[in-house]
Design an enzyme around this catalytic site. Structure first.
Site, mmCIF file in Angstrom:
data_model
loop_
_atom_site.group_PDB
_atom_site.id
_atom_site.type_symbol
_atom_site.label_atom_id
_atom_site.label_comp_id
_atom_site.label_asym_id
_atom_site.label_seq_id
_atom_site.Cartn_x
_atom_site.Cartn_y
_atom_site.Cartn_z
ATOM 1 N N GLU A 22 2.241 -18.128 17.425
ATOM 2 C CA GLU A 22 1.731 -18.841 16.255
ATOM 3 C C GLU A 22 1.564 -20.335 16.461
ATOM 4 O OE1 GLU A 22 3.457 -18.008 12.384
ATOM 5 O OE2 GLU A 22 4.008 -16.023 13.079
ATOM 6 N N ASP A 51 5.655 -14.573 14.850
ATOM 7 C CA ASP A 51 7.039 -14.635 14.369
ATOM 8 C C ASP A 51 7.580 -13.264 13.950
ATOM 9 O OD1 ASP A 51 7.132 -17.312 14.852
ATOM 10 O OD2 ASP A 51 6.864 -17.945 12.781
ATOM 11 N N ASP A 66 8.830 -11.651 11.440
ATOM 12 C CA ASP A 66 9.027 -11.343 10.023
ATOM 13 C C ASP A 66 7.727 -10.764 9.468
ATOM 14 O OD1 ASP A 66 7.367 -13.554 9.841
ATOM 15 O OD2 ASP A 66 8.899 -14.891 9.043
ATOM 16 N N GLU A 95 5.435 -12.037 7.575
ATOM 17 C CA GLU A 95 4.297 -12.940 7.709
ATOM 18 C C GLU A 95 3.776 -12.904 9.147
ATOM 19 O OE1 GLU A 95 2.001 -14.857 5.012
ATOM 20 O OE2 GLU A 95 4.030 -14.168 4.587
ATOM 21 N N TYR A 107 15.683 -17.669 15.202
ATOM 22 C CA TYR A 107 14.665 -17.760 14.152
ATOM 23 C C TYR A 107 15.282 -18.159 12.824
ATOM 24 C CZ TYR A 107 10.351 -16.627 11.671
ATOM 25 O OH TYR A 107 9.204 -16.704 10.919
ATOM 26 N N ARG A 119 14.159 -18.059 9.659
ATOM 27 C CA ARG A 119 13.846 -17.383 8.392
ATOM 28 C C ARG A 119 14.519 -16.015 8.412
ATOM 29 N NH1 ARG A 119 8.830 -19.976 9.539
ATOM 30 N NH2 ARG A 119 8.479 -21.674 8.077
ATOM 31 N N HIS A 167 17.275 -9.430 10.904
ATOM 32 C CA HIS A 167 17.341 -10.436 11.962
ATOM 33 C C HIS A 167 18.782 -10.854 12.189
ATOM 34 C CE1 HIS A 167 13.110 -10.715 12.005
ATOM 35 N NE2 HIS A 167 12.972 -11.400 10.898
#
Length: 691
Positions: free
Chosen positions: A9, A85, A87, A89, A298, A300, A343
């Site tokens: 990303e 990433d 997740d 998104e 990560y 988030r 996660h």
């Protein structure tokens, strides 16, 4: 043969990863989302509501060149890995990339890693998988839901009450803030009194507070009641009970997104947006000497899980550095609902990479945040701190006074976390049962109950998390939106709703109470989780929502009163109708009330205070403006003309009778950002400031 292509990303992450993989790999970046819902179609939704909620995506304007370059790279590549990433998104971005770049969604190699380290990247390449379509559908449902609510509600509120926007989660956050303000306004303070006795023994002073009368809890409501108690007391107190115990305090679990934002707000004074921006840099990779490495996992996540590799490495490190008695147990989450994607917690990528060892490579803010993340993860695997706690009851004419104290016996996790969780020893002297103490002083003090406190950023994030509203990645943007829309203002580091915020919430509650509320919003989050797990599906969830939402929207258009613009008291010079104050994207302006038949707009901006002089540079009127140092005079033609009147020539500082102790020049009174102060008039040659 072409190279293996890895698409991530962010550009900074691509540079870090490329250093790990060598010459046979090319790593490039999509720079975030490459496409989004269009703003065309019925209502500008980009979603065909009547045709199974079919979304219409278009490549973002600013990403057309990025897509062109990515297509070129894909054409030349032997294998393509999508490494966005880990997740929902990120999963959605991989899916969009596969669609736009003509990759087979069912066979495309999707790789996932929780930290940007060489071992993690190589391990991810050894275990590719297909894109998780359930995760993609969950993200798509959220995006479509937010688009429908955002567009339709915002259009309604702009038309009826000139509000700027509304949103599925932001409106609930605003409601919490407004309801808290109502509690504060409705609060009626109640009087109460305290009675305390002060003692000194063995050079140790301590206080005991009245708690019971004849073994029953006592509450003093007024001075009359307090005086009766006060007059019944004498200076002699008898030790009636001594309780000693060993108390343990466990460390907190490692950070998740919400707790990181809360602690960074309260301990480091970082806003959530700033915290996430710094954490992003720490995650994506920092140059530390001869290597580039992601320093944290990560950022988030709402899981407190730690990998076995990190646990083992950290426990070994703790034992070697502090001793075996400092090694603690692993924290286990009690919360099972809404844990996103399982996660790991936010932790350093290596326990051996101490903040001090890499301080020279970090900015001041990066060092502060990394230090806190490191200390929290380390502390979570350390032994509890233990305290010798003493509870003391003192008797005086059937009135019981209570004192308590604690002394740190073993620091445990506080060895690394004390700067974020302070502990002050509260000493009590050695006392015996039935011992008599003579008080030095007995005090009675009046108090009043206080209203509930407004939400600070940390408290609001904690509330949203506990209520199950929003997700780790959304808290910062929710807060940023309600502040930028001027629905709230920040007063003493807490959120206070503005008139616009109160009005917006009032209308949303009046017409959309059944969907803009805590329970419904939390239920929607659960539905999104169920879609991610394959239990629920996209169309069913959106259909159920629209069946509830559309009747409310239709009723609001029919019944919500439209607020008329405020009249100025002047008439339009072109058609004679009233002039009114309207709001535009650049602020308020005066225009004809007969719009669109008459399109007259008054050129003089609203709220401008003219000085009566003209600009010596361009001839336009001079106006008063406010800056960080107070009021000043400037040209109304800004930004074309940037003339500012020199205030010093027309507003000389006030002189005093004092002289500078260093150079003998007169001392003058000046104005600064923190108020007035005395300084030498010979500045800048002499920079003396008089205390």
């Amino acid at each position: 043969m072409g190279k293996n292509l890895v698409i991530v990303e962010s550009p900074s992450k691509s540079k870090t990863i490329e250093k790990y993989l060598g010459a046979s790999y090319q790593v490039t970046s999509s720079k975030g989302h490459i496409r989004d819902l269009a703003t065309t179609g019925k209502g500008g939704l980009g979603v065909d509501v009547e045709n199974h909620f079919e979304p219409h995506y278009i490549v973002n304007k600013d990403k057309k060149d990025v897509v062109k370059e990515l297509k070129k790279c894909v054409k030349e590549a032997e294998t393509v890995y999508l490494a966005t990433d880990p997740d929902r998104e990120g999963e959605a971005i991989s899916w969009h990339l596969a669609n736009v770049l003509d990759l087979d969604v069912d066979t495309t190699n999707r790789i996932v890693f929780n930290e940007v380290t060489k071992d993690a990247i190589l391990n991810a390449l050894d275990h590719p998988r297909t894109i998780d379509k359930n995760l993609v559908k969950s993200q798509e449902t959220r995006r479509v839901l937010d688009r429908i609510i955002g567009f339709k509600l915002s259009k309604l509120l702009q038309n009826k009450i000139k509000s700027k926007s509304a949103g599925r989660v932001q409106s609930v956050a605003l409601r919490l803030i407004v309801e808290k303000e109502k509690e504060i306004e409705a609060f009626k303070p109640e009087e109460y009194w305290k009675v305390k006795a002060k003692f000194l023994k063995d050079d140790i002073s301590f206080e005991a507070q009245l708690s019971k009368y004849q073994n029953k809890k006592i509450e003093l409501k007024n001075e009359e009641e307090t005086n009766k108690v006060y007059e019944s007391l004498n200076k002699e107190f008898i030790v009636s009970e001594i309780k000693k115990s060993l108390k343990k305090r466990q460390s907190k679990p490692p950070f998740i997104t919400s707790t990181l934002q809360q602690e960074a707000s309260s301990k480091l004074n970082f806003k959530a947006k700033r915290t996430m921006s710094i954490a992003q840099k720490l995650y994506e990779g920092i140059d530390i000497g001869e290597e580039t490495v992601g320093l944290i996992t990560y950022m988030r996540t709402d899981s407190i899980r730690l990998s076995n590799a990190f646990i083992n490495e950290t426990k070994d490190y703790i034992e070697q550095k502090y001793g075996k008695n400092y090694v603690g147990s692993v924290k286990v989450s009690k919360k099972q609902e809404n844990i996103q994607d399982a996660h790991e917690a936010i932790r350093p990528t290596s326990a051996l990479r101490t903040p001090e060892s890499i301080k020279e490579y970090l900015s001041a803010d990066e060092y502060k945040l990394y230090s806190m993340i490191y200390a929290r993860a380390m502390a979570s695997l350390m032994a509890p701190a233990s305290f010798d706690a003493t509870s003391l009851l003192l008797l005086n004419n059937d009135y019981l006074f209570k004192a308590s104290g604690s002394v740190l016996k073993f620091d445990g996790y506080l060895r690394v976390y004390a700067s974020y969780e302070k502990q002050n020893d509260e000493l009590l002297p050695e006392l015996k049962q039935d011992e008599m103490l003579v008080s030095q002083d007995i005090q009675k003090t009046q108090h009043f109950t206080k209203p509930p406190a407004r939400y600070t950023e940390a408290k609001l994030i904690r509330e949203l998390e506990e209520l199950g509203i929003g997700r780790p990645s959304t808290y910062a943007s929710i807060i940023d939106t309600i502040v930028s829309r001027a629905y709230v203002e920040i007063v003493d580091k807490a959120f206070k709703p503005t008139e616009s915020g109160i009005l917006t919430n009032e209308k949303l509650v009046e017409f959309f109470d059944s969907i803009i509320n805590v329970e419904y919003t939390a239920q929607m989050e659960k539905e999104l989780d169920e879609i991610a797990e394959g239990v629920d599906d996209y169309e069913t969830a959106l259909t159920a929502f629209m069946e509830k939402f559309e009747p409310l929207l239709n009723n609001a258009y029919e019944s919500m009163e439209k607020i008329q613009p405020k009249k100025t008291g002047e008439q339009c010079p072109e058609c004679g109708h009233d002039l009114v104050i309207r709001k535009g994207r650049y602020g308020e302006f005066v225009a004809c009330s007969n719009y669109p038949e008459c399109k007259y707009i008054q050129k003089k901006p609203v709220g401008i205070e003219y000085t009566g002089e003209d600009c010596p540079k361009c001839g336009k009127p001079m106006v008063f403006k406010k800056g960080r140092y107070g009021k000043f005079e400037a040209c109304s033609g800004y930004p074309e003309c940037k003339y500012i009147k020199n205030q010093k020539k027309n507003d000389e500082p006030e002189t005093t009778d004092e002289v500078c102790p260093k150079c003998g020049s007169p001392v003058v009174i000046k104005k600064g950002r923190f108020g007035t102060f005395k300084a030498c008039s010979a500045y800048p040659k002499c920079k003396t400031i008089i205390k």
